[in-house]
Design a protein around this motif. Structure first.
Motif, PDB file in Angstrom:
ATOM      1  N   ARG A 107     -24.839  14.827  -5.532  1.00 13.73           N
ATOM      2  CA  ARG A 107     -23.515  14.314  -5.884  1.00 13.73           C
ATOM      3  C   ARG A 107     -23.311  12.931  -5.275  1.00 13.73           C
ATOM      4  O   ARG A 107     -23.754  12.648  -4.149  1.00 13.73           O
ATOM      5  CB  ARG A 107     -22.446  15.285  -5.401  1.00 13.73           C
ATOM      6  N   PRO A 108     -22.644  12.025  -6.024  1.00 16.54           N
ATOM      7  CA  PRO A 108     -22.521  10.622  -5.596  1.00 16.54           C
ATOM      8  C   PRO A 108     -21.914  10.439  -4.214  1.00 16.54           C
ATOM      9  O   PRO A 108     -22.280   9.510  -3.493  1.00 16.54           O
ATOM     10  CB  PRO A 108     -21.633  10.002  -6.679  1.00 16.54           C
ATOM     11  N   GLU A 109     -20.981  11.336  -3.830  1.00 10.98           N
ATOM     12  CA  GLU A 109     -20.338  11.151  -2.526  1.00 10.98           C
ATOM     13  C   GLU A 109     -21.306  11.343  -1.359  1.00 10.98           C
ATOM     14  O   GLU A 109     -21.009  10.964  -0.224  1.00 10.98           O
ATOM     15  CB  GLU A 109     -19.141  12.091  -2.374  1.00 10.98           C
ATOM     16  N   PHE A 110     -22.480  11.949  -1.640  1.00 12.49           N
ATOM     17  CA  PHE A 110     -23.457  12.152  -0.572  1.00 12.49           C
ATOM     18  C   PHE A 110     -24.614  11.156  -0.636  1.00 12.49           C
ATOM     19  O   PHE A 110     -25.462  11.141   0.253  1.00 12.49           O
ATOM     20  CB  PHE A 110     -24.015  13.577  -0.629  1.00 12.49           C
ATOM     21  N   SER A 111     -24.665  10.365  -1.712  1.00 11.41           N
ATOM     22  CA  SER A 111     -25.724   9.358  -1.827  1.00 11.41           C
ATOM     23  C   SER A 111     -25.570   8.340  -0.699  1.00 11.41           C
ATOM     24  O   SER A 111     -24.463   7.892  -0.379  1.00 11.41           O
ATOM     25  CB  SER A 111     -25.652   8.649  -3.180  1.00 11.41           C
ATOM     26  N   GLN A 143     -26.136   9.010   2.374  1.00 10.35           N
ATOM     27  CA  GLN A 143     -26.024   9.723   3.637  1.00 10.35           C
ATOM     28  C   GLN A 143     -27.401  10.282   3.994  1.00 10.35           C
ATOM     29  O   GLN A 143     -27.958  11.113   3.272  1.00 10.35           O
ATOM     30  CB  GLN A 143     -24.999  10.859   3.533  1.00 10.35           C
ATOM     31  N   THR A 171     -29.000   7.013  -7.505  1.00 13.95           N
ATOM     32  CA  THR A 171     -28.932   8.404  -7.943  1.00 13.95           C
ATOM     33  C   THR A 171     -30.202   9.128  -7.520  1.00 13.95           C
ATOM     34  O   THR A 171     -31.300   8.763  -7.955  1.00 13.95           O
ATOM     35  CB  THR A 171     -28.765   8.492  -9.467  1.00 13.95           C
TER      36      THR A 171
END
Length: 549
Positions: free
Chosen positions: A45-49, A51, A85
């Motif tokens: 999911r993008p919010e974790f890219s 990290q 991504t």
């Protein structure tokens, strides 16, 4: 939002359909444009890219599954990152056990044993490789088109030895309804925790109930620690006492009271009355192969792990060659042959071929009826031995005939028996699970699977029609985006209505549809659409432009 990737091309994969979502990732159906085959594409999911910890865990899942190569473990095809991504491409399987249970409620004992055997085989490889899955549950068990169970989602997997974990030792991880008592306590776990979760899974599959329920995860976890489960036969009296005993041993509160390895569980499942026959393609993983949970650490641990894996490989090879040698000596199938039920004559085959097939099926049922511990090699020979044919007499058998779509794969008690049409003799009194599946159909295609249970009586000639249909992805572009789009089946199927801005694609069963597009202050648009199943999953594209004031 997950639909942000629909229709996009990521690396060489064209995303066609959202299959599911989790806390860290979304899973899509996609087309590998180089190989022209459908795959499952898992995207962080993008919010974790970006990290480091999240990306490391995501890549670790792919690496773990990739090195545990086994037919009951999902195959990872590709790992990559494009424009921020992060993705993993895996083999696409048409169903999950979770969806199967949502449709069927509960499964016949023979099918539960088959699934348990496949998952135990996968766990025996993972545990011998020093990996605990930590999240065995129906949604993480895929069902392949030939009926085999395939274990997926090693996102919480952790090596027994070696590098530090990405999660704290005492962190509670997994799915509460499938927690082991030691998981619920946040204690250190080993592979016996996976066996407990498999026991919960088999309990759910066999009875239609979870053994423990609660208002929140804490209440459920407390049950795992303190409450004895109700015997499975409380909900499903037809279950055999032997199978119930296996499930209850898996659910023992203390790890020492459970099976001590997945290979030991394989032996127990193989001794059950409804156990599947293992062909020479399936090496027997017995309890003497290798210690499944070696206590290894550091450099010595790596040496011990390599030795354990070599021992496992040698045992698999020996058992395979033993089965092959014994089978060849008595005229049975060799490694180059297909399994006894893999190839089935068409429904209009002459009486000699029908009789031979019926004899094979009868010998299969006779062998599963014996409540004794059996040798896999002896079982496969019993199936193939020509001397068994005369036992299939009209007085002891009944005829089963199955009709489905020409491309549908047909299964009887979870064994592939043919495509499109099947006819064969089975023992009187047999209770058979009959299923038709459109191969390579999307997991979102509810019409791609049909099943029923048939009980045969003396002299019966039972015909079963299973009207399965494949689906196709319809991708559409509608202007204005707030228009309502209705797909009305012209073949008597259900209608689908949605807003154009809620999704850019959907899966529809094969057939003819009237498409109606309506929006405020616009002239209504209509069209007809022919939906035809395509094994490659390529979408049908349409563009609609309304005339508006």
């Amino acid at each position: 939002m997950p639909d942000r990737y629909l229709g996009q091309i990521i690396s060489k994969y064209q995303v066609t359909r959202l299959l599911g979502s989790g806390a860290f990732s979304w899973v899509y159906e996609a087309i590998d444009q180089d190989l022209e085959i459908p795959v499952a594409l898992k995207i962080l999911r993008p919010e974790f890219s970006g990290q480091d910890v999240a990306e490391a865990r995501f890549r670790r899942e792919a690496a773990t599954a990739a090195r545990l190569r086994h037919r009951n473990i999902v195959t990872v095809r590709d790992v990559g990152q494009v424009d921020g991504t992060v993705f993993v491409a895996m083999d696409l399987h048409p169903l999950t056990l979770g969806r199967r249970l949502a449709l069927a409620g509960r499964l016949p004992e023979a099918e539960c044993i088959r699934i348990g055997t496949d998952v135990a085989a996968a766990l025996s490889i993972a545990h011998a490789g020093g990996v605990i899955h930590r999240d065995i549950k129906p949604d993480n068990i895929l069902l392949s088109t030939d009926g085999e169970a395939v274990v997926a989602d090693f996102g919480l997997a952790r090596a027994l030895a070696g590098a530090a974990s990405l999660s704290a030792t005492n962190q509670v991880m997994g799915t509460p309804h499938y927690f082991s008592p030691e998981q619920a306590r946040g204690q250190e776990i080993d592979g016996r925790s996976d066996l407990y979760a498999l026991g919960i899974t088999l309990y759910r599959a066999a009875t239609g109930h979870l053994p423990f329920e609660g208002d929140d995860w804490y209440a459920v976890a407390k049950h795992h620690i303190e409450t004895a489960p109700a015997p499975p036969r409380t909900f499903a009296p037809e279950l055999s006492p032997e199978f119930e005993a296996v499930i209850l041993r898996l659910l023992a509160k203390q790890p020492e009271q459970r099976y001590q390895s997945a290979t030991q569980l394989l032996d127990a499942l193989g001794a059950l009355p409804g156990a599947p026959l293992r062909s020479v393609f399936t090496p027997h993983l017995g309890s003497h192969t290798v210690d499944a949970f070696p206590a290894v650490r550091g450099a010595n641990g790596r040496t011990a792990l390599v030795a354990a894996m070599l021992l496992l490989g040698a045992a698999m090879t020996w058992f395979t060659l033993r089965d092959r040698s014994a089978s060849t000596a008595l005229g049975g199938p060799t490694l180059g042959d297909s399994a006894p039920l893999a190839a089935t004559p068409p429904a209009d085959t002459g009486p000699i071929a029908d009789s031979a097939l019926g004899a094979r099926i009868v010998s299969l049922a006779d062998s599963t009826a014996a409540r004794t511990t059996r040798s896999p090699a002896r079982d496969s020979l019993r199936t193939a031995a020509p001397t068994r044919a005369p036992r299939a007499t009209a007085a002891r058998t009944a005829r089963l005939e199955i009709v489905a779509a020409d491309s549908a794969r047909l299964y009887v008690d979870n064994r592939l028996v043919g495509t499109g049409r099947f006819s064969g003799d089975f023992p009187v009194g047999a209770k058979l699970a009959v299923r038709a599946v459109i191969a390579n159909a999307s997991t979102s295609c509810s019409t791609a699977v049909r099943d029923t249970v048939v009980t045969l009586k003396a002299g019966d000639r039972v015909g079963v029609s299973l009207p399965v249909r494949g689906c196709a992805v319809v991708s559409y572009d509608v202007t204005p985006r707030d228009a309502r789009v209705t797909f009305t089946s012209l073949d008597g199927g259900p209608s689908v209505e949605l807003r154009a801005d809620s999704a850019r694609a959907l899966s529809l069963p094969e057939g003819r549809y009237e498409v109606r597009i309506q929006a405020p202050r616009c002239v209504m648009g209509t069209d007809t659409l022919q939906v035809a199943f395509r094994a490659d999953g390529a979408p049908i594209t349409r563009r609609f432009l309304l005339i508006c004031s």
